[in-house]
Design a protein around this motif. Sequence first.
Motif, PDB file in Angstrom:
ATOM      1  N   SER A  70       0.742  -1.261   0.056  1.00 21.64           N
ATOM      2  CA  SER A  70       0.136  -0.045  -0.052  1.00 21.64           C
ATOM      3  C   SER A  70       0.694   1.096  -0.010  1.00 21.64           C
ATOM      4  O   SER A  70       0.423   2.387  -0.649  1.00 21.64           O
ATOM      5  CB  SER A  70      -0.968   0.076   1.272  1.00 21.64           C
ATOM      6  OG  SER A  70      -0.279   0.140   2.474  1.00 21.64           O
ATOM      7  N   ILE A  71       2.032   1.144   0.685  1.00 20.25           N
ATOM      8  CA  ILE A  71       2.969   2.398   0.558  1.00 20.25           C
ATOM      9  C   ILE A  71       3.523   2.565  -0.757  1.00 20.25           C
ATOM     10  O   ILE A  71       3.590   3.602  -1.333  1.00 20.25           O
ATOM     11  CB  ILE A  71       4.033   2.030   1.591  1.00 20.25           C
ATOM     12  CG1 ILE A  71       3.595   2.197   3.129  1.00 20.25           C
ATOM     13  CG2 ILE A  71       5.303   3.181   1.424  1.00 20.25           C
ATOM     14  CD1 ILE A  71       4.488   1.718   4.165  1.00 20.25           C
ATOM     15  N   VAL A  72       4.145   1.227  -1.414  1.00 20.55           N
ATOM     16  CA  VAL A  72       4.951   1.706  -2.797  1.00 20.55           C
ATOM     17  C   VAL A  72       3.921   1.800  -3.883  1.00 20.55           C
ATOM     18  O   VAL A  72       4.486   2.562  -4.756  1.00 20.55           O
ATOM     19  CB  VAL A  72       6.033   0.578  -2.636  1.00 20.55           C
ATOM     20  CG1 VAL A  72       6.945   0.473  -1.610  1.00 20.55           C
ATOM     21  CG2 VAL A  72       5.402  -0.813  -2.863  1.00 20.55           C
ATOM     22  N   PHE A  73       2.898   1.281  -3.855  1.00 22.32           N
ATOM     23  CA  PHE A  73       2.102   1.390  -5.046  1.00 22.32           C
ATOM     24  C   PHE A  73       1.566   2.565  -5.050  1.00 22.32           C
ATOM     25  O   PHE A  73       0.935   3.000  -6.259  1.00 22.32           O
ATOM     26  CB  PHE A  73       1.027   0.095  -5.327  1.00 22.32           C
ATOM     27  CG  PHE A  73       1.721  -1.106  -5.833  1.00 22.32           C
ATOM     28  CD1 PHE A  73       2.162  -1.279  -6.809  1.00 22.32           C
ATOM     29  CD2 PHE A  73       1.804  -2.162  -4.675  1.00 22.32           C
ATOM     30  CE1 PHE A  73       2.735  -2.440  -7.103  1.00 22.32           C
ATOM     31  CE2 PHE A  73       2.544  -3.357  -5.162  1.00 22.32           C
ATOM     32  CZ  PHE A  73       3.071  -3.371  -6.349  1.00 22.32           C
ATOM     33  N   ALA A  74       1.508   3.391  -3.868  1.00 20.36           N
ATOM     34  CA  ALA A  74       0.714   4.511  -3.941  1.00 20.36           C
ATOM     35  C   ALA A  74       1.981   5.796  -4.247  1.00 20.36           C
ATOM     36  O   ALA A  74       1.608   6.805  -4.302  1.00 20.36           O
ATOM     37  CB  ALA A  74       0.166   5.291  -2.645  1.00 20.36           C
ATOM     38  N   ASP A  75       3.359   5.409  -4.184  1.00 20.07           N
ATOM     39  CA  ASP A  75       4.290   6.503  -4.287  1.00 20.07           C
ATOM     40  C   ASP A  75       5.348   5.813  -5.057  1.00 20.07           C
ATOM     41  O   ASP A  75       6.187   5.129  -4.585  1.00 20.07           O
ATOM     42  CB  ASP A  75       4.715   6.884  -2.993  1.00 20.07           C
ATOM     43  CG  ASP A  75       5.747   7.761  -3.153  1.00 20.07           C
ATOM     44  OD1 ASP A  75       6.597   8.001  -3.837  1.00 20.07           O
ATOM     45  OD2 ASP A  75       5.903   8.679  -1.804  1.00 20.07           O
ATOM     46  N   PRO A 149     -10.291   0.827  -5.734  1.00 20.50           N
ATOM     47  CA  PRO A 149      -9.200   1.916  -5.579  1.00 20.50           C
ATOM     48  C   PRO A 149      -7.657   1.039  -5.695  1.00 20.50           C
ATOM     49  O   PRO A 149      -6.825   1.421  -6.559  1.00 20.50           O
ATOM     50  CB  PRO A 149      -9.446   2.679  -4.713  1.00 20.50           C
ATOM     51  CG  PRO A 149     -10.840   2.888  -4.357  1.00 20.50           C
ATOM     52  CD  PRO A 149     -11.240   1.263  -4.590  1.00 20.50           C
ATOM     53  N   ASP A 150      -7.552   0.176  -4.736  1.00 20.21           N
ATOM     54  CA  ASP A 150      -6.247  -0.587  -4.403  1.00 20.21           C
ATOM     55  C   ASP A 150      -5.916  -1.413  -5.713  1.00 20.21           C
ATOM     56  O   ASP A 150      -4.753  -1.469  -6.150  1.00 20.21           O
ATOM     57  CB  ASP A 150      -6.251  -1.530  -3.280  1.00 20.21           C
ATOM     58  CG  ASP A 150      -5.760  -0.820  -2.003  1.00 20.21           C
ATOM     59  OD1 ASP A 150      -5.445   0.422  -2.070  1.00 20.21           O
ATOM     60  OD2 ASP A 150      -6.261  -1.318  -0.893  1.00 20.21           O
ATOM     61  N   ARG A 154      -2.716  -0.704  -8.190  1.00 21.43           N
ATOM     62  CA  ARG A 154      -1.566  -1.679  -8.433  1.00 21.43           C
ATOM     63  C   ARG A 154      -1.550  -2.004 -10.181  1.00 21.43           C
ATOM     64  O   ARG A 154      -0.533  -2.266 -10.533  1.00 21.43           O
ATOM     65  CB  ARG A 154      -2.104  -3.196  -7.804  1.00 21.43           C
ATOM     66  CG  ARG A 154      -1.845  -2.916  -6.224  1.00 21.43           C
ATOM     67  CD  ARG A 154      -1.552  -3.960  -5.604  1.00 21.43           C
ATOM     68  NE  ARG A 154      -1.601  -3.371  -3.833  1.00 21.43           N
ATOM     69  CZ  ARG A 154      -0.934  -4.451  -3.053  1.00 21.43           C
ATOM     70  NH1 ARG A 154      -0.315  -5.524  -3.650  1.00 21.43           N
ATOM     71  NH2 ARG A 154      -0.856  -3.998  -2.014  1.00 21.43           N
ATOM     72  N   ILE A 155      -2.537  -2.136 -10.796  1.00 14.66           N
ATOM     73  CA  ILE A 155      -2.781  -2.322 -12.158  1.00 14.66           C
ATOM     74  C   ILE A 155      -1.973  -1.312 -12.825  1.00 14.66           C
ATOM     75  O   ILE A 155      -1.156  -1.271 -13.757  1.00 14.66           O
ATOM     76  CB  ILE A 155      -4.254  -2.600 -12.705  1.00 14.66           C
ATOM     77  CG1 ILE A 155      -4.686  -4.058 -12.303  1.00 14.66           C
ATOM     78  CG2 ILE A 155      -4.138  -2.458 -14.319  1.00 14.66           C
ATOM     79  CD1 ILE A 155      -6.257  -4.120 -12.404  1.00 14.66           C
TER      80      ILE A 155
END
Length: 193
Positions: A70-75, A149-150, A154-155
């Motif tokens: 959740s941290i790295v896929f948002a940034d 949204p998650d 990721r996609i």
Amino acid sequence: MRVGLTGGIASGKSTVSAILRELGAVVIDADQLARDVVAPGMDGLRQVVEAFGPEVLTADGQMDRPKVGSIVFADPEKRQVLEGIIWPLVGARTAALVDAAGPDALIVHDIPLLVETGQAPLYDAVIVVDVPRELQVERMLRDRGMTEPDALARIDAQATREERLAVATYVIENTGTLEDLRHRVTEVFKQLL
């Protein structure tokens, strides 16, 4: 022969990988190696904790993969930090497994980020497991319990479907039954031999 295997998240790449292994290929799973290098006691886990803090650990000292995800896929910058830790360690392990396989082995490198990391030219052939975006989302919601949204984040963090198909030597469409998939994987395996 060295073969790259890739596909977007929830495409069924792991199932294809397992079928190839059953058929006799030596499968080197980059995701499994990525988990191995951040196991408790490994230097990779120490580096991840240094980069992201102790809150990325579970109570039993494992890396909390959903939290890190959740941290790295948002940034994208944080994703690059994580990849900079994990992928060199995975590369070293991969080299050792290739050496152990022998010169006549059909080696399949199961690499989720093959396209994103520009590795397609390194292989004699590239297999892309392909599904429509809508099916990826459906599977992620149903099978992985993600929110929409998650799933979409990721996609969107991966190569596009078109980018993957552009490097494909073989395309394995995974929209049918397991039997359909097994038949297509067997066809591709025979062609590779």
